[in-house]
Design a protein around this motif. Structure first.
Motif, PDB file in Angstrom:
ATOM      1  N   ALA A  16      36.521 -28.964 -16.332  1.00  0.00           N
ATOM      2  CA  ALA A  16      35.848 -27.679 -16.158  1.00  0.00           C
ATOM      3  C   ALA A  16      36.748 -26.543 -16.639  1.00  0.00           C
ATOM      4  CB  ALA A  16      35.464 -27.470 -14.700  1.00  0.00           C
ATOM      5  N   LEU A  17      38.045 -26.659 -16.362  1.00  0.00           N
ATOM      6  CA  LEU A  17      38.987 -25.650 -16.828  1.00  0.00           C
ATOM      7  C   LEU A  17      39.040 -25.628 -18.353  1.00  0.00           C
ATOM      8  CD1 LEU A  17      41.182 -23.552 -16.221  1.00  0.00           C
ATOM      9  CD2 LEU A  17      42.835 -25.430 -16.048  1.00  0.00           C
ATOM     10  N   ALA A  18      38.986 -26.808 -18.970  1.00  0.00           N
ATOM     11  CA  ALA A  18      38.978 -26.882 -20.430  1.00  0.00           C
ATOM     12  C   ALA A  18      37.722 -26.230 -20.997  1.00  0.00           C
ATOM     13  CB  ALA A  18      39.079 -28.333 -20.879  1.00  0.00           C
ATOM     14  N   ASP A  19      36.590 -26.424 -20.336  1.00  0.00           N
ATOM     15  CA  ASP A  19      35.355 -25.793 -20.789  1.00  0.00           C
ATOM     16  C   ASP A  19      35.429 -24.275 -20.653  1.00  0.00           C
ATOM     17  OD1 ASP A  19      34.117 -28.121 -21.541  1.00  0.00           O
ATOM     18  OD2 ASP A  19      33.097 -28.432 -19.623  1.00  0.00           O
ATOM     19  N   PHE A  20      36.000 -23.813 -19.554  1.00  0.00           N
ATOM     20  CA  PHE A  20      36.160 -22.361 -19.376  1.00  0.00           C
ATOM     21  C   PHE A  20      37.040 -21.778 -20.483  1.00  0.00           C
ATOM     22  CE2 PHE A  20      39.293 -19.251 -17.785  1.00  0.00           C
ATOM     23  CZ  PHE A  20      38.469 -18.132 -17.735  1.00  0.00           C
ATOM     24  N   ASN A  21      38.164 -22.429 -20.777  1.00  0.00           N
ATOM     25  CA  ASN A  21      39.054 -21.930 -21.836  1.00  0.00           C
ATOM     26  C   ASN A  21      38.377 -21.981 -23.194  1.00  0.00           C
ATOM     27  OD1 ASN A  21      41.428 -21.058 -20.535  1.00  0.00           O
ATOM     28  ND2 ASN A  21      42.092 -23.159 -20.211  1.00  0.00           N
ATOM     29  N   LEU A  22      37.531 -22.966 -23.406  1.00  0.00           N
ATOM     30  CA  LEU A  22      36.780 -23.061 -24.662  1.00  0.00           C
ATOM     31  C   LEU A  22      35.858 -21.853 -24.822  1.00  0.00           C
ATOM     32  CD1 LEU A  22      35.978 -24.873 -27.129  1.00  0.00           C
ATOM     33  CD2 LEU A  22      34.167 -25.803 -25.663  1.00  0.00           C
ATOM     34  N   VAL A  23      35.157 -21.515 -23.749  1.00  0.00           N
ATOM     35  CA  VAL A  23      34.248 -20.367 -23.772  1.00  0.00           C
ATOM     36  C   VAL A  23      35.022 -19.068 -23.953  1.00  0.00           C
ATOM     37  CG1 VAL A  23      32.595 -19.028 -22.386  1.00  0.00           C
ATOM     38  CG2 VAL A  23      32.479 -21.533 -22.409  1.00  0.00           C
ATOM     39  N   ALA A  24      36.137 -18.940 -23.221  1.00  0.00           N
ATOM     40  CA  ALA A  24      36.950 -17.721 -23.312  1.00  0.00           C
ATOM     41  C   ALA A  24      37.551 -17.555 -24.703  1.00  0.00           C
ATOM     42  CB  ALA A  24      38.043 -17.753 -22.253  1.00  0.00           C
ATOM     43  N   THR A  25      37.995 -18.646 -25.299  1.00  0.00           N
ATOM     44  CA  THR A  25      38.613 -18.589 -26.629  1.00  0.00           C
ATOM     45  C   THR A  25      37.614 -18.176 -27.691  1.00  0.00           C
ATOM     46  OG1 THR A  25      40.255 -20.270 -26.049  1.00  0.00           O
ATOM     47  CG2 THR A  25      39.808 -19.935 -28.396  1.00  0.00           C
ATOM     48  N   HIS A  26      36.383 -18.692 -27.609  1.00  0.00           N
ATOM     49  CA  HIS A  26      35.368 -18.419 -28.635  1.00  0.00           C
ATOM     50  C   HIS A  26      34.529 -17.182 -28.333  1.00  0.00           C
ATOM     51  CE1 HIS A  26      35.972 -21.966 -31.156  1.00  0.00           C
ATOM     52  NE2 HIS A  26      36.208 -22.635 -30.037  1.00  0.00           N
ATOM     53  N   GLY A  27      34.719 -16.597 -27.154  1.00  0.00           N
ATOM     54  CA  GLY A  27      34.051 -15.345 -26.858  1.00  0.00           C
ATOM     55  C   GLY A  27      32.599 -15.456 -26.454  1.00  0.00           C
ATOM     56  N   GLY A  28      32.178 -16.585 -25.941  1.00  0.00           N
ATOM     57  CA  GLY A  28      30.805 -16.712 -25.475  1.00  0.00           C
ATOM     58  C   GLY A  28      30.369 -18.164 -25.372  1.00  0.00           C
ATOM     59  N   ARG A  45      27.202 -24.537 -16.738  1.00  0.00           N
ATOM     60  CA  ARG A  45      27.243 -25.200 -15.432  1.00  0.00           C
ATOM     61  C   ARG A  45      28.674 -25.529 -15.023  1.00  0.00           C
ATOM     62  NH1 ARG A  45      27.432 -30.465 -14.444  1.00  0.00           N
ATOM     63  NH2 ARG A  45      26.738 -30.992 -16.563  1.00  0.00           N
ATOM     64  N   LYS A  46      29.478 -26.014 -15.962  1.00  0.00           N
ATOM     65  CA  LYS A  46      30.846 -26.371 -15.638  1.00  0.00           C
ATOM     66  C   LYS A  46      31.677 -25.143 -15.254  1.00  0.00           C
ATOM     67  CE  LYS A  46      32.401 -29.974 -15.977  1.00  0.00           C
ATOM     68  NZ  LYS A  46      32.525 -31.054 -14.965  1.00  0.00           N
ATOM     69  N   VAL A  47      31.454 -24.019 -15.949  1.00  0.00           N
ATOM     70  CA  VAL A  47      32.168 -22.798 -15.599  1.00  0.00           C
ATOM     71  C   VAL A  47      31.744 -22.314 -14.212  1.00  0.00           C
ATOM     72  CG1 VAL A  47      32.516 -20.375 -16.204  1.00  0.00           C
ATOM     73  CG2 VAL A  47      32.580 -22.120 -17.991  1.00  0.00           C
ATOM     74  N   SER A  48      30.444 -22.422 -13.902  1.00  0.00           N
ATOM     75  CA  SER A  48      29.956 -22.022 -12.576  1.00  0.00           C
ATOM     76  C   SER A  48      30.570 -22.892 -11.489  1.00  0.00           C
ATOM     77  CB  SER A  48      28.425 -22.119 -12.531  1.00  0.00           C
ATOM     78  OG  SER A  48      27.831 -21.199 -13.415  1.00  0.00           O
ATOM     79  N   GLU A  49      30.703 -24.188 -11.760  1.00  0.00           N
ATOM     80  CA  GLU A  49      31.326 -25.088 -10.781  1.00  0.00           C
ATOM     81  C   GLU A  49      32.793 -24.729 -10.574  1.00  0.00           C
ATOM     82  OE1 GLU A  49      30.704 -28.959 -12.370  1.00  0.00           O
ATOM     83  OE2 GLU A  49      28.562 -29.047 -11.816  1.00  0.00           O
ATOM     84  N   LEU A  50      33.478 -24.345 -11.664  1.00  0.00           N
ATOM     85  CA  LEU A  50      34.885 -23.946 -11.548  1.00  0.00           C
ATOM     86  C   LEU A  50      35.005 -22.673 -10.706  1.00  0.00           C
ATOM     87  CD1 LEU A  50      37.846 -24.429 -12.394  1.00  0.00           C
ATOM     88  CD2 LEU A  50      37.388 -23.031 -14.427  1.00  0.00           C
ATOM     89  N   GLU A  77      44.982 -16.989 -19.722  1.00  0.00           N
ATOM     90  CA  GLU A  77      46.300 -16.787 -20.323  1.00  0.00           C
ATOM     91  C   GLU A  77      47.322 -17.775 -19.779  1.00  0.00           C
ATOM     92  OE1 GLU A  77      47.139 -12.730 -19.488  1.00  0.00           O
ATOM     93  OE2 GLU A  77      45.857 -11.941 -21.106  1.00  0.00           O
ATOM     94  N   ARG A  78      47.215 -18.118 -18.488  1.00  0.00           N
ATOM     95  CA  ARG A  78      48.224 -18.982 -17.866  1.00  0.00           C
ATOM     96  C   ARG A  78      47.992 -20.466 -18.120  1.00  0.00           C
ATOM     97  NH1 ARG A  78      51.246 -16.583 -13.756  1.00  0.00           N
ATOM     98  NH2 ARG A  78      51.505 -14.369 -14.251  1.00  0.00           N
ATOM     99  N   THR A  79      46.755 -20.865 -18.437  1.00  0.00           N
ATOM    100  CA  THR A  79      46.456 -22.297 -18.517  1.00  0.00           C
ATOM    101  C   THR A  79      46.157 -22.796 -19.922  1.00  0.00           C
ATOM    102  OG1 THR A  79      44.088 -21.923 -18.084  1.00  0.00           O
ATOM    103  CG2 THR A  79      45.526 -22.309 -16.177  1.00  0.00           C
ATOM    104  N   LEU A  80      45.942 -21.889 -20.877  1.00  0.00           N
ATOM    105  CA  LEU A  80      45.575 -22.335 -22.219  1.00  0.00           C
ATOM    106  C   LEU A  80      46.674 -23.185 -22.843  1.00  0.00           C
ATOM    107  CD1 LEU A  80      43.474 -22.212 -24.456  1.00  0.00           C
ATOM    108  CD2 LEU A  80      44.593 -20.158 -25.326  1.00  0.00           C
ATOM    109  N   GLY A  81      47.928 -22.712 -22.783  1.00  0.00           N
ATOM    110  CA  GLY A  81      49.038 -23.468 -23.363  1.00  0.00           C
ATOM    111  C   GLY A  81      49.276 -24.805 -22.670  1.00  0.00           C
ATOM    112  N   PRO A  82      49.432 -24.825 -21.333  1.00  0.00           N
ATOM    113  CA  PRO A  82      49.646 -26.099 -20.645  1.00  0.00           C
ATOM    114  C   PRO A  82      48.523 -27.115 -20.870  1.00  0.00           C
ATOM    115  CG  PRO A  82      50.253 -24.281 -19.209  1.00  0.00           C
ATOM    116  CD  PRO A  82      49.630 -23.672 -20.433  1.00  0.00           C
ATOM    117  N   LEU A  83      47.264 -26.635 -20.927  1.00  0.00           N
ATOM    118  CA  LEU A  83      46.156 -27.558 -21.165  1.00  0.00           C
ATOM    119  C   LEU A  83      46.252 -28.190 -22.545  1.00  0.00           C
ATOM    120  CD1 LEU A  83      42.752 -26.263 -19.744  1.00  0.00           C
ATOM    121  CD2 LEU A  83      43.924 -28.406 -19.285  1.00  0.00           C
TER     122      LEU A  83
END
Length: 308
Positions: A16-28, A45-50, A77-83
């Motif tokens: 779910a965190l990976a999906d959130f970062n995907l959305v944040a990186t691509h801007g929508g 749905r995955k972002v809502s669950e997160l 910002e804190r999780t993109l690199g570690p992921l």
């Protein structure tokens, strides 16, 4: 910071965190869906669950364009690199070898980025086709931890407990001038005070005296700065145009001296310049970083100061 602490205190849904970062990186959600091939509804749905698991809203859904909340921005910002490191490690284990892959972001001083890195970068991406190399040339003091750089190259870096690395090169500063400029260097016991037209870096003190090692021993020169620039490349170009003398790194004027465009009056009588490649001490060194460092070390010995 409270959000990051809460993440460490509970079981994180990494997909779910990976999906959130995907959305944040691509801007929508739509753009992330097109880029990844995953259904837009699934990403939402995955972002809502997160958000529900963290108890905070990460994305402001009321705006027409995606806007991260303060908590969402901090998490991204804190999780993109570690992921990205986790994904790379997973792929390496699955392949049975640590193959360099993924994006590699490098920050380097402008002079090194122009003189040393273009040929190296071309060789690197040819040798490691699964790596996407991004080199940013900048003379400002970047923060690799906060700005998500994998590697920073610095000249004479100050100690920083957050960074570790290796010294890749030593260089010296040469006093160079256009061939037509004639200035007499003074001995240490000379009572005269002759100034020479000079080009310097922004912030260079007006009352400086340059001590130069020559074949005749130590000689002194008082520069009169008529021009100051923020970049060594601009300093060199001004000297080539006849503006005056300058102290510049040897690596950037060797070819000009060989071709007769500049003459060297000697080397600065001071400590050698050290060039370091540094990375975040809290992150494991990835295969792509290690590969780049190895190639950088070989290139600096081959093409750097003192090479034949």
């Amino acid at each position: 910071m409270e959000l990051i602490v809460s993440i460490t205190e509970q079981k994180m849904d990494l997909p779910a965190l990976a999906d959130f970062n995907l959305v944040a990186t691509h801007g929508g959600f739509g753009r992330a869906s097109r880029a990844s091939g995953r259904p837009k509804a699934t990403l939402s749905r995955k972002v809502s669950e997160l958000e529900a698991s963290l108890g905070v809203r990460l994305i402001d859904r009321g705006s027409r364009t995606l806007r991260l909340t303060d908590e969402g921005r901090a998490l991204h910002e804190r999780t993109l690199g570690p992921l990205a490191e986790i994904v790379e490690a997973e792929q390496a284990v699955a392949n049975g070898a640590s193959i360099p892959r993924g994006k590699l972001r490098v920050s380097a001083p402008i002079v090194l980025a122009h003189v040393l890195l273009p040929k190296l970068a071309t060789s690197f991406v040819a040798a490691y086709p699964q790596v996407e190399l991004e080199i940013v040339a900048e003379d400002r003091q970047v923060d690799p931890v906060e700005e998500n750089y994998d590697l920073v190259i610095r000249i004479d870096p100050r100690p920083d407990e957050r960074l570790v690395g290796r010294r890749i090169m030593e260089d010296e500063r040469l006093l160079v001038a256009p061939p037509v400029l004639k200035v007499v260097l003074q001995s240490e016991h000379d009572a005269t005070d002759q100034a020479a037209p000079a080009v310097g870096r922004v912030g260079a003190p007006d009352d400086v005296r340059w001590q130069i090692r020559t074949s005749a021993g130590i000689r002194l020169l008082r520069p009169h700065f008529r021009l100051r620039f923020s970049s060594f490349l601009m300093v060199r170009d001004a000297v080539l145009a006849g503006a005056g003398v300058a102290l510049v790194p040897k690596l950037m004027v060797t070819q000009d001296i060989t071709a007769g465009r500049l003459v060297s009056w000697g080397a600065h009588d001071g400590p050698k310049v050290e060039i370091w490649a540094l990375q975040n001490s809290r992150r494991l060194s990835s295969s792509k970083v290690r590969a780049f460092l190895d190639m950088l070390a070989v290139s600096s010995r081959k093409d750097g100061p003192g090479s034949s």
